[in-house]
Design a protein around this motif. Sequence first.
Motif, PDB file in Angstrom:
ATOM      1  N   ARG A   2       0.833  -1.204   0.000  1.00 21.12           N
ATOM      2  CA  ARG A   2       0.000   0.000   0.000  1.00 21.12           C
ATOM      3  C   ARG A   2       0.872   1.261   0.000  1.00 21.12           C
ATOM      4  O   ARG A   2       0.631   2.198  -0.758  1.00 21.12           O
ATOM      5  N   GLN A   3       1.904   1.270   0.860  1.00 19.87           N
ATOM      6  CA  GLN A   3       2.791   2.430   0.949  1.00 19.87           C
ATOM      7  C   GLN A   3       3.537   2.642  -0.365  1.00 19.87           C
ATOM      8  O   GLN A   3       3.624   3.774  -0.867  1.00 19.87           O
ATOM      9  N   MET A   4       4.052   1.571  -0.957  1.00 16.45           N
ATOM     10  CA  MET A   4       4.787   1.691  -2.215  1.00 16.45           C
ATOM     11  C   MET A   4       3.865   2.125  -3.353  1.00 16.45           C
ATOM     12  O   MET A   4       4.266   2.900  -4.220  1.00 16.45           O
ATOM     13  N   THR A   5       2.624   1.663  -3.337  1.00 15.12           N
ATOM     14  CA  THR A   5       1.655   2.061  -4.355  1.00 15.12           C
ATOM     15  C   THR A   5       1.326   3.539  -4.216  1.00 15.12           C
ATOM     16  O   THR A   5       1.290   4.280  -5.206  1.00 15.12           O
ATOM     17  N   LEU A  36       4.525   9.947  -7.217  1.00 18.13           N
ATOM     18  CA  LEU A  36       5.560  10.155  -8.235  1.00 18.13           C
ATOM     19  C   LEU A  36       4.941  10.310  -9.626  1.00 18.13           C
ATOM     20  O   LEU A  36       5.407  11.124 -10.432  1.00 18.13           O
ATOM     21  N   ALA A  37       3.898   9.556  -9.905  1.00  9.94           N
ATOM     22  CA  ALA A  37       3.215   9.672 -11.203  1.00  9.94           C
ATOM     23  C   ALA A  37       2.558  11.043 -11.336  1.00  9.94           C
ATOM     24  O   ALA A  37       2.588  11.653 -12.413  1.00  9.94           O
ATOM     25  N   GLN A  38       1.965  11.538 -10.250  1.00  9.33           N
ATOM     26  CA  GLN A  38       1.364  12.873 -10.282  1.00  9.33           C
ATOM     27  C   GLN A  38       2.427  13.943 -10.533  1.00  9.33           C
ATOM     28  O   GLN A  38       2.203  14.864 -11.320  1.00  9.33           O
ATOM     29  N   LEU A  39       3.578  13.802  -9.900  1.00  8.70           N
ATOM     30  CA  LEU A  39       4.670  14.756 -10.128  1.00  8.70           C
ATOM     31  C   LEU A  39       5.180  14.660 -11.562  1.00  8.70           C
ATOM     32  O   LEU A  39       5.437  15.673 -12.206  1.00  8.70           O
ATOM     33  N   ALA A  40       5.322  13.440 -12.054  1.00  6.09           N
ATOM     34  CA  ALA A  40       5.817  13.242 -13.423  1.00  6.09           C
ATOM     35  C   ALA A  40       4.852  13.812 -14.457  1.00  6.09           C
ATOM     36  O   ALA A  40       5.285  14.315 -15.497  1.00  6.09           O
ATOM     37  N   SER A  41       3.559  13.759 -14.160  1.00  8.43           N
ATOM     38  CA  SER A  41       2.574  14.261 -15.120  1.00  8.43           C
ATOM     39  C   SER A  41       2.635  15.781 -15.269  1.00  8.43           C
ATOM     40  O   SER A  41       2.105  16.335 -16.216  1.00  8.43           O
ATOM     41  N   GLN A  42       3.301  16.427 -14.331  1.00  8.54           N
ATOM     42  CA  GLN A  42       3.400  17.888 -14.366  1.00  8.54           C
ATOM     43  C   GLN A  42       4.702  18.363 -15.000  1.00  8.54           C
ATOM     44  O   GLN A  42       4.965  19.560 -15.050  1.00  8.54           O
ATOM     45  N   THR A  43       5.530  17.424 -15.478  1.00 14.27           N
ATOM     46  CA  THR A  43       6.793  17.802 -16.101  1.00 14.27           C
ATOM     47  C   THR A  43       6.757  17.460 -17.593  1.00 14.27           C
ATOM     48  O   THR A  43       5.871  16.744 -18.058  1.00 14.27           O
TER      49      THR A  43
END
Length: 108
Positions: A53-56, A62-69
């Motif tokens: 759960r924590q890793m997910t 991280l995916a949310q941050l990546a989507s903003q770059t």
Amino acid sequence: MTKNFCKSSNDHFQLCAAALCIEERTGRSLAYGEIFYHANRRRQTVAFTPQLRQMTEQAIVLAQLASQTTMPAPIDNTKKCLSCSLKEICLPFEVKQLRSSMTLETED
């Protein structure tokens, strides 16, 4: 994320992410989920452990941050692209072809 997870870990993350969404919608907790692999006709039970759960959740952040770059250029080792679940989004072969044709146009 730790390196001791195997290639199917992506499937575990995806299943756990779906479970987190269901839990949020229903207010009920899910202890496990199941993945059916059609290729070998096997079903695998995946326990939604605190670690998974924590890793997910970390992967989601991280995916949310990546989507903003800005999306990086495709990698040079396109063999990896063949089995990537994002190749329809990344379009590595198409981008590579467009970049090479643009280079040819600028040389003319």
